[in-house]
Design an enzyme around this catalytic site. Structure first.
Site, PDB file in Angstrom:
ATOM      1  N   ARG A  96     -13.337  13.872   5.346  1.00  0.00           N
ATOM      2  CA  ARG A  96     -11.993  14.423   5.619  1.00  0.00           C
ATOM      3  C   ARG A  96     -11.481  15.188   4.413  1.00  0.00           C
ATOM      4  O   ARG A  96     -10.860  16.245   4.542  1.00  0.00           O
ATOM      5  CB  ARG A  96     -11.016  13.287   5.949  1.00  0.00           C
ATOM      6  CG  ARG A  96     -11.203  12.709   7.340  1.00  0.00           C
ATOM      7  CD  ARG A  96     -10.378  11.453   7.520  1.00  0.00           C
ATOM      8  NE  ARG A  96      -8.966  11.677   7.297  1.00  0.00           N
ATOM      9  CZ  ARG A  96      -8.115  10.730   6.875  1.00  0.00           C
ATOM     10  NH1 ARG A  96      -8.529   9.505   6.646  1.00  0.00           N
ATOM     11  NH2 ARG A  96      -6.854  11.013   6.696  1.00  0.00           N
ATOM     12  N   SER A 108      -7.288   4.612   8.706  1.00  0.00           N
ATOM     13  CA  SER A 108      -7.925   4.492   7.395  1.00  0.00           C
ATOM     14  C   SER A 108      -7.212   3.420   6.559  1.00  0.00           C
ATOM     15  O   SER A 108      -7.847   2.514   6.001  1.00  0.00           O
ATOM     16  CB  SER A 108      -7.867   5.867   6.704  1.00  0.00           C
ATOM     17  OG  SER A 108      -8.072   5.767   5.332  1.00  0.00           O
ATOM     18  N   ASP A 156     -14.766   3.869   6.600  1.00  0.00           N
ATOM     19  CA  ASP A 156     -13.680   4.678   6.022  1.00  0.00           C
ATOM     20  C   ASP A 156     -14.159   5.457   4.806  1.00  0.00           C
ATOM     21  O   ASP A 156     -13.781   6.607   4.612  1.00  0.00           O
ATOM     22  CB  ASP A 156     -12.478   3.798   5.645  1.00  0.00           C
ATOM     23  CG  ASP A 156     -11.357   4.646   5.033  1.00  0.00           C
ATOM     24  OD1 ASP A 156     -10.811   5.498   5.756  1.00  0.00           O
ATOM     25  OD2 ASP A 156     -11.075   4.508   3.838  1.00  0.00           O
ATOM     26  N   HIS A 190       0.851  -1.201   0.000  1.00  0.00           N
ATOM     27  CA  HIS A 190       0.000   0.000   0.000  1.00  0.00           C
ATOM     28  C   HIS A 190       0.877   1.238   0.000  1.00  0.00           C
ATOM     29  O   HIS A 190       1.835   1.329   0.753  1.00  0.00           O
ATOM     30  CB  HIS A 190      -0.899   0.018   1.237  1.00  0.00           C
ATOM     31  CG  HIS A 190      -1.914   1.112   1.192  1.00  0.00           C
ATOM     32  ND1 HIS A 190      -3.132   0.961   0.587  1.00  0.00           N
ATOM     33  CD2 HIS A 190      -1.877   2.392   1.646  1.00  0.00           C
ATOM     34  CE1 HIS A 190      -3.817   2.084   0.672  1.00  0.00           C
ATOM     35  NE2 HIS A 190      -3.067   2.977   1.313  1.00  0.00           N
ATOM     36  N   LYS A 247      -8.476  -0.841   5.950  1.00  0.00           N
ATOM     37  CA  LYS A 247      -8.690  -1.387   4.598  1.00  0.00           C
ATOM     38  C   LYS A 247      -7.748  -2.555   4.316  1.00  0.00           C
ATOM     39  O   LYS A 247      -8.140  -3.555   3.718  1.00  0.00           O
ATOM     40  CB  LYS A 247      -8.494  -0.282   3.557  1.00  0.00           C
ATOM     41  CG  LYS A 247      -9.692   0.649   3.486  1.00  0.00           C
ATOM     42  CD  LYS A 247      -9.499   1.753   2.478  1.00  0.00           C
ATOM     43  CE  LYS A 247      -8.433   2.707   2.935  1.00  0.00           C
ATOM     44  NZ  LYS A 247      -8.478   4.047   2.401  1.00  0.00           N
TER      45      LYS A 247
HETATM   46  N1  URA Z   1      -4.727   6.723   2.066  1.00  0.00           N
HETATM   47  C1  URA Z   1      -5.799   6.239   2.713  1.00  0.00           C
HETATM   48  O1  URA Z   1      -6.327   5.185   2.364  1.00  0.00           O
HETATM   49  N2  URA Z   1      -6.275   6.912   3.773  1.00  0.00           N
HETATM   50  C2  URA Z   1      -5.732   8.062   4.201  1.00  0.00           C
HETATM   51  O2  URA Z   1      -6.201   8.609   5.168  1.00  0.00           O
HETATM   52  C3  URA Z   1      -4.612   8.578   3.505  1.00  0.00           C
HETATM   53  C4  URA Z   1      -4.120   7.875   2.441  1.00  0.00           C
END
Ligand code: URA
Length: 426
Positions: free
Chosen positions: A171, A186, A164, A85, A190
């Site tokens: 956000r 966040s 999220d 990620h 995921k």
């Molecule tokens: N990527 C994400 O999935 N969430 C965030 O808050 C920032 C970057």
């Protein structure tokens, strides 16, 4: 006593209090349900941005978000599944190179990716610039594809982490993205929901990243690693340079073509190094072999084009036509007005310009123009002469690109070597 009043919860965080598990759960559940309003959630998010969260609060928030929806079960895929990620960057087409290389080494890649928002790009948008490429296959098809060819790249299937989705959208429009506990929860909710056994995080730092300095990038990395440990997931974080665009393109179809060039052995040097490093950490975790052996294997898959073959296999399996990646037909050159060395390229200026062409989204429902973008002809520390082409803007109409010249700093002397990987945190 559980605090079941959102105003009291907001005031508690405003006064730097530590929220309990129940208070966070009450807030998240009722925000999803609609009883906690956007303006109340925004206020709490801003209090979190300003006053932070303890490790315990961050872990609880992650767990509550993770439990807000479905979790993907990858147990029907043989082998150790390693995910990757990126915290988000400009021109970040890393997954398109790394995932096929790692899959070519025999480590299964069952990867869910996101769409771009703001100045950061998203892998799914890039893949959708390939004619016919289907990013929303069913969970069964997803698992079958990984078992058949060792790789699948899809947008989120099912109802993963709905909390999220709703919080991130808020956000994004309330100036509350740049917070370590909010970013960590966040991302980790995921990643945990998407079922991988081990995770490599590419934590970007610099002018084009959420984290502007290495201290914060280390703190974010450590926070995500410690959340992962509590869920028994092995995680490695690479802190990498996002001061300059990654590679030489920004824009969806252009970036897919650059990924193909890179897998063909013709990638930009720093970008190639980043991909090889990320891929070797993934292979090392997936196969339980040394980093040196993993790097040898990844380099071999780059040199013998098996990574490229795997990317083409993936495109075909998901209905894409690699010979049909459309690029806009106008190519406007920006020329240098000075002699010297490029000592800075303003990555945000380039990203915003690419977005203004339609390459990215400013709002969640903006429609992407996959064909447009920027091709850099020079990179930081290159010498330039007057009239040399600095970059090309690829677009649909004749436009004035002169203001992009401000994105370049040209000086008499070059700067010290630009590092791509700053640190590795385990
Ligand atoms: N990527 C994400 O999935 N969430 C965030 O808050 C920032 C970057």
């Amino acid at each position: 006593m559980i605090n079941k009043n959102i105003i009291n919860i907001i005031i508690k965080k405003k006064n730097k209090g530590e929220l309990t598990y129940d208070e966070i759960k009450y807030t998240v559940d009722n925000f999803i349900g609609g009883e906690v309003k956007d303006y109340q959630m925004s206020s709490l998010l801003m209090a979190i941005v300003l006053n932070g969260m303890t490790d315990e609060e961050t872990f609880n928030l992650t767990k509550i978000m993770l439990d807000s929806g479905d979790k993907l079960d990858l147990s029907n895929i043989n082998g150790i599944k390693v995910d990757k990620h990126s915290t988000g960057g400009v021109g970040d087409k890393t997954t398109l190179v790394v995932a096929p290389l790692v899959a070519a080494c025999g480590v299964p890649i069952a990867k869910m990716s996101g769409r771009g928002l703001g100045y950061t790009g998203g892998t799914i948008d890039k893949l959708e610039s390939i004619s016919g490429f289907n990013t929303s296959i069913t969970e069964e098809e997803f698992i079958k594809e990984v078992n058949d060819i060792g790789i699948a790249l899809v947008s989120q299937t099912g109802n993963l982490v709905p909390a999220d989705k709703k919080i991130y959208a808020l956000r994004d429009v309330t100036g509350t993205t740049e917070s370590i506990p909010l970013i960590a929860s966040s991302i980790m909710s995921k990643k945990l929901a998407s079922g991988a056994d081990k995770i490599v995080l590419d934590v970007k730092v610099g002018k084009g990243a959420f984290m502007k300095n290495i201290t914060d990038a280390r703190k974010l990395s450590k926070t995500m690693i410690s959340i992962g440990k509590k869920f028994n997931k092995e995680i490695v974080a690479l802190i990498t340079n996002m001061n300059y665009p990654l590679g030489y393109t920004i824009g969806n179809a252009l970036e897919v073509k650059e990924a193909i060039d890179t897998l063909n052995g013709n990638g930009e040097e720093r970008f190639t190094k980043l991909c090889l490093t990320l891929a070797s950490y993934m292979v090392s975790l997936g196969k339980g072999i040394s980093l040196e052996d993993s790097l040898d294997m990844v380099v071999e898959k780059l040199n013998n084009k098996e990574g490229l073959k795997k990317f083409f296999e993936l495109i075909k399996a998901q209905g894409g036509d690699v010979n049909n990646i459309e690029i806009a037909n106008k190519k406007i050159a920006l020329k240098s007005k000075n002699n010297g060395y490029i000592t800075d390229i303003d990555v945000i200026k380039l990203a915003k310009f690419a977005n203004s062409l339609g390459a990215g989204r400013n709002k969640k429902d903006d429609i992407i123009n996959h064909k447009v973008g920027i091709i850099l002809n020079k990179k930081v520390n290159d010498e330039v002469r007057i009239d040399d082409t600095l970059l090309y803007v690829v677009c649909d109409n004749d436009i004035d690109i002169d203001k992009l010249y401000d994105a370049f700093t040209i000086s008499n002397k070059n700067i010290e070597e630009v590092k791509i990987v700053y640190d590795i945190i385990k």
